[in-house]
Motif scaffolding. Structure first.
Motif, PDB file in Angstrom:
ATOM      1  N   GLN A  29       0.827  -1.213   0.000  1.00  0.00           N
ATOM      2  CA  GLN A  29       0.000   0.000   0.000  1.00  0.00           C
ATOM      3  C   GLN A  29       0.864   1.267   0.000  1.00  0.00           C
ATOM      4  OE1 GLN A  29      -3.815   0.283   0.302  1.00  0.00           O
ATOM      5  NE2 GLN A  29      -3.167  -1.442  -0.963  1.00  0.00           N
ATOM      6  N   ARG A  30       0.228   2.403  -0.352  1.00  0.00           N
ATOM      7  CA  ARG A  30       0.922   3.695  -0.322  1.00  0.00           C
ATOM      8  C   ARG A  30       1.456   3.952   1.096  1.00  0.00           C
ATOM      9  NH1 ARG A  30      -1.485   7.728  -3.889  1.00  0.00           N
ATOM     10  NH2 ARG A  30      -2.975   6.667  -5.241  1.00  0.00           N
ATOM     11  N   PRO A  31       2.586   4.668   1.215  1.00  0.00           N
ATOM     12  CA  PRO A  31       3.112   4.995   2.551  1.00  0.00           C
ATOM     13  C   PRO A  31       2.067   5.649   3.459  1.00  0.00           C
ATOM     14  CG  PRO A  31       4.766   5.495   0.902  1.00  0.00           C
ATOM     15  CD  PRO A  31       3.524   5.081   0.141  1.00  0.00           C
ATOM     16  N   SER A  32       1.272   6.592   2.921  1.00  0.00           N
ATOM     17  CA  SER A  32       0.292   7.293   3.774  1.00  0.00           C
ATOM     18  C   SER A  32      -0.725   6.313   4.350  1.00  0.00           C
ATOM     19  CB  SER A  32      -0.431   8.376   2.963  1.00  0.00           C
ATOM     20  OG  SER A  32      -1.025   7.796   1.808  1.00  0.00           O
ATOM     21  N   VAL A  33      -1.073   5.276   3.589  1.00  0.00           N
ATOM     22  CA  VAL A  33      -2.043   4.274   4.064  1.00  0.00           C
ATOM     23  C   VAL A  33      -1.372   3.356   5.091  1.00  0.00           C
ATOM     24  CG1 VAL A  33      -3.481   2.327   3.342  1.00  0.00           C
ATOM     25  CG2 VAL A  33      -3.422   4.419   1.957  1.00  0.00           C
ATOM     26  N   HIS A  39      -2.157  -2.365  11.520  1.00  0.00           N
ATOM     27  CA  HIS A  39      -1.200  -3.432  11.213  1.00  0.00           C
ATOM     28  C   HIS A  39      -0.868  -3.379   9.721  1.00  0.00           C
ATOM     29  CE1 HIS A  39      -1.754  -5.480  15.064  1.00  0.00           C
ATOM     30  NE2 HIS A  39      -3.029  -5.124  14.937  1.00  0.00           N
ATOM     31  N   VAL A  40       0.406  -3.660   9.406  1.00  0.00           N
ATOM     32  CA  VAL A  40       0.856  -3.749   8.004  1.00  0.00           C
ATOM     33  C   VAL A  40       1.454  -5.150   7.853  1.00  0.00           C
ATOM     34  CG1 VAL A  40       2.407  -2.776   6.261  1.00  0.00           C
ATOM     35  CG2 VAL A  40       1.383  -1.276   7.979  1.00  0.00           C
ATOM     36  N   GLY A  41       1.147  -5.816   6.742  1.00  0.00           N
ATOM     37  CA  GLY A  41       1.699  -7.162   6.594  1.00  0.00           C
ATOM     38  C   GLY A  41       1.339  -7.799   5.279  1.00  0.00           C
ATOM     39  N   GLY A 239       5.973  -0.552  -2.587  1.00  0.00           N
ATOM     40  CA  GLY A 239       5.392  -0.240  -1.277  1.00  0.00           C
ATOM     41  C   GLY A 239       6.188  -0.893  -0.153  1.00  0.00           C
ATOM     42  N   MET A 240       6.815  -1.998  -0.475  1.00  0.00           N
ATOM     43  CA  MET A 240       7.582  -2.772   0.498  1.00  0.00           C
ATOM     44  C   MET A 240       8.753  -1.968   1.070  1.00  0.00           C
ATOM     45  SD  MET A 240       7.428  -5.735   1.707  1.00  0.00           S
ATOM     46  CE  MET A 240       8.435  -6.311   3.032  1.00  0.00           C
ATOM     47  N   ILE A 241       9.265  -1.035   0.245  1.00  0.00           N
ATOM     48  CA  ILE A 241      10.428  -0.258   0.675  1.00  0.00           C
ATOM     49  C   ILE A 241      10.069   0.591   1.895  1.00  0.00           C
ATOM     50  CG2 ILE A 241      12.069   1.551  -0.062  1.00  0.00           C
ATOM     51  CD1 ILE A 241      12.425  -0.001  -2.438  1.00  0.00           C
ATOM     52  N   HIS A 242       8.864   1.170   1.884  1.00  0.00           N
ATOM     53  CA  HIS A 242       8.428   2.000   3.013  1.00  0.00           C
ATOM     54  C   HIS A 242       8.373   1.156   4.280  1.00  0.00           C
ATOM     55  CE1 HIS A 242       6.534   5.349   5.015  1.00  0.00           C
ATOM     56  NE2 HIS A 242       5.554   4.566   5.418  1.00  0.00           N
ATOM     57  N   ARG A 243       7.786  -0.026   4.150  1.00  0.00           N
ATOM     58  CA  ARG A 243       7.687  -0.934   5.312  1.00  0.00           C
ATOM     59  C   ARG A 243       9.083  -1.250   5.868  1.00  0.00           C
ATOM     60  NH1 ARG A 243       5.299  -6.063   7.288  1.00  0.00           N
ATOM     61  NH2 ARG A 243       6.411  -6.139   9.257  1.00  0.00           N
ATOM     62  N   LEU A 244      10.004  -1.595   4.963  1.00  0.00           N
ATOM     63  CA  LEU A 244      11.355  -1.982   5.406  1.00  0.00           C
ATOM     64  C   LEU A 244      12.110  -0.785   5.989  1.00  0.00           C
ATOM     65  CD1 LEU A 244      12.196  -4.298   2.387  1.00  0.00           C
ATOM     66  CD2 LEU A 244      12.073  -5.053   4.765  1.00  0.00           C
ATOM     67  N   GLU A 245      11.961   0.382   5.353  1.00  0.00           N
ATOM     68  CA  GLU A 245      12.679   1.571   5.853  1.00  0.00           C
ATOM     69  C   GLU A 245      12.201   1.967   7.248  1.00  0.00           C
ATOM     70  OE1 GLU A 245      13.974   3.871   1.755  1.00  0.00           O
ATOM     71  OE2 GLU A 245      12.109   4.466   2.733  1.00  0.00           O
ATOM     72  N   LYS A 246      10.897   1.809   7.483  1.00  0.00           N
ATOM     73  CA  LYS A 246      10.376   2.162   8.810  1.00  0.00           C
ATOM     74  C   LYS A 246      10.881   1.194   9.873  1.00  0.00           C
ATOM     75  CE  LYS A 246       6.097   3.690   9.816  1.00  0.00           C
ATOM     76  NZ  LYS A 246       4.626   3.762   9.736  1.00  0.00           N
ATOM     77  N   PHE A 260       8.289  -1.098 -10.525  1.00  0.00           N
ATOM     78  CA  PHE A 260       7.743  -2.087  -9.587  1.00  0.00           C
ATOM     79  C   PHE A 260       6.527  -1.532  -8.861  1.00  0.00           C
ATOM     80  CE2 PHE A 260      10.832  -5.692  -8.448  1.00  0.00           C
ATOM     81  CZ  PHE A 260       9.843  -6.632  -8.671  1.00  0.00           C
ATOM     82  N   ILE A 261       5.467  -1.277  -9.614  1.00  0.00           N
ATOM     83  CA  ILE A 261       4.263  -0.691  -9.013  1.00  0.00           C
ATOM     84  C   ILE A 261       3.064  -1.530  -9.417  1.00  0.00           C
ATOM     85  CG2 ILE A 261       2.770   1.363  -8.988  1.00  0.00           C
ATOM     86  CD1 ILE A 261       5.200   2.918  -8.723  1.00  0.00           C
TER      87      ILE A 261
END
Ligand code: CIZ
Length: 306
Positions: A29-33, A39-41, A239-246, A260-261
């Protein structure tokens, strides 16, 4: 953050309380979402969270098959999908009628369906799997049974190679993952020579051969944690990059390709989440019969201990 976004977030928070809801967001999902979600997963992990949650209302920020899976595992809850038109091109490559006909041509086979399938296709399957447990699920089936694997041919090919077992594959693919080419890998490797390359098993088999690690999204989160490397090329939806960076602020994550979208994954926005919570729709509706039949292969998967 702009004042409008701040306002939207406040409205969502108060609607969440009013409706006693929980917001689940897929890793793509988008970073804002992702940032407003409880929960994100990955799709199965989120569906399991939905089933355990005390809230009766689940807002599933993802694509349709994911919200359907959550609804099948939580039959008494209200599952809302903010972007009802968000389909999955891969899931839409196999229909229930096609799987019935396929099975009729292979009467002794077991149908293993990846979770990226519609509820109707799950209802025609014997057991489900995810990208994380596909090898374990297939390995739990006796060697003498033919396996019909649906819908992703690349994941099926990967499982067959890993287990040294022949699977009969449905000819489906994910356009987003296929867009990551061996040429992209070569470019990334040149640009980030110290980075570890993690790729999703839905990618082209030639890309998989070039990777340091093949994993689904939950596997990538675990791998980045345990791996001594501080830099990663991420071979899945961006979208995975945002999850990993956080999660790992001290590590660096690079997109495998800017293409990759997954467009349906980006249809969910904060304003649509607000409208969904305000109006309590669109709701996922699955017939009782399909829901019951589709729950069986999901239960069969869980009984393998994965
Ligand atoms: O099942 C999921 O969540 C998907 C689509 C990808 C993954 O590897 O987690």
């Amino acid at each position: 953050m702009c004042p409008e976004t701040e306002e939207l977030k406040k409205e969502i928070e108060s609607l969440v309380k009013k409706q006693d809801a929980i917001i689940l967001a897929h890793n793509y999902q988008r970073p804002s979402v992702q940032d407003i979600a409880h929960h994100v997963g990955d799709s199965l992990g989120l569906s399991r969270i939905a089933a355990r949650a005390e809230s009766e209302v689940i807002v599933f920020c993802g694509v349709r098959f994911m919200a359907e899976t959550a609804s099948i595992l939580s039959p008494d809850k209200t599952v809302l999908l903010p972007a009802p038109e968000a389909g999955c091109p891969l899931a839409d490559m196999a229909t229930a009628g096609q799987i019935r006909a396929w099975r009729a041509r292979h009467p002794d086979a077991m149908v293993v369906s990846y979770v990226n399938t519609t509820a109707a296709v799950k209802a025609e399957s014997d057991i489900c799997c995810t990208s994380a447990n596909a090898c374990l699920v297939v390995d739990s089936i006796g060697d003498n049974r033919e396996i019909l694997f649906v819908p992703d041919r690349n994941l099926g090919h990967y499982v067959g190679e890993e287990l040294d077992r022949e699977l009969t594959l449905w000819d489906g693919w994910c356009p987003t993952h296929l867009s990551f080419s061996p040429m992209d890998v070569a470019v990334c490797r040149r640009e980030h020579p110290k980075a570890t390359l993690m790729v999703h098993p839905e990618c082209n088999p030639r890309v998989l051969q070039m990777a340091d690690k093949v994993a689904g999204t939950s596997g990538m989160v675990r791998y980045a944690d345990g791996c001594s490397s501080n830099e990663f090329i991420v071979g899945t939806e961006n979208g995975m990059i945002h999850r990993l960076e956080k999660e790992y602020r001290e590590k660096k994550f690079y997109a495998g390709t800017e293409h990759f979208i997954c467009p349906p994954m980006k249809l969910t926005t904060l304003s649509r989440i607000r409208a969904t919570l305000r109006d309590m729709k669109p709701e996922i509706q699955i017939s009782k019969e399909t829901e019951h039949k589709a729950s069986e292969p999901l239960k069969a998967m869980c009984s393998t201990g994965t």
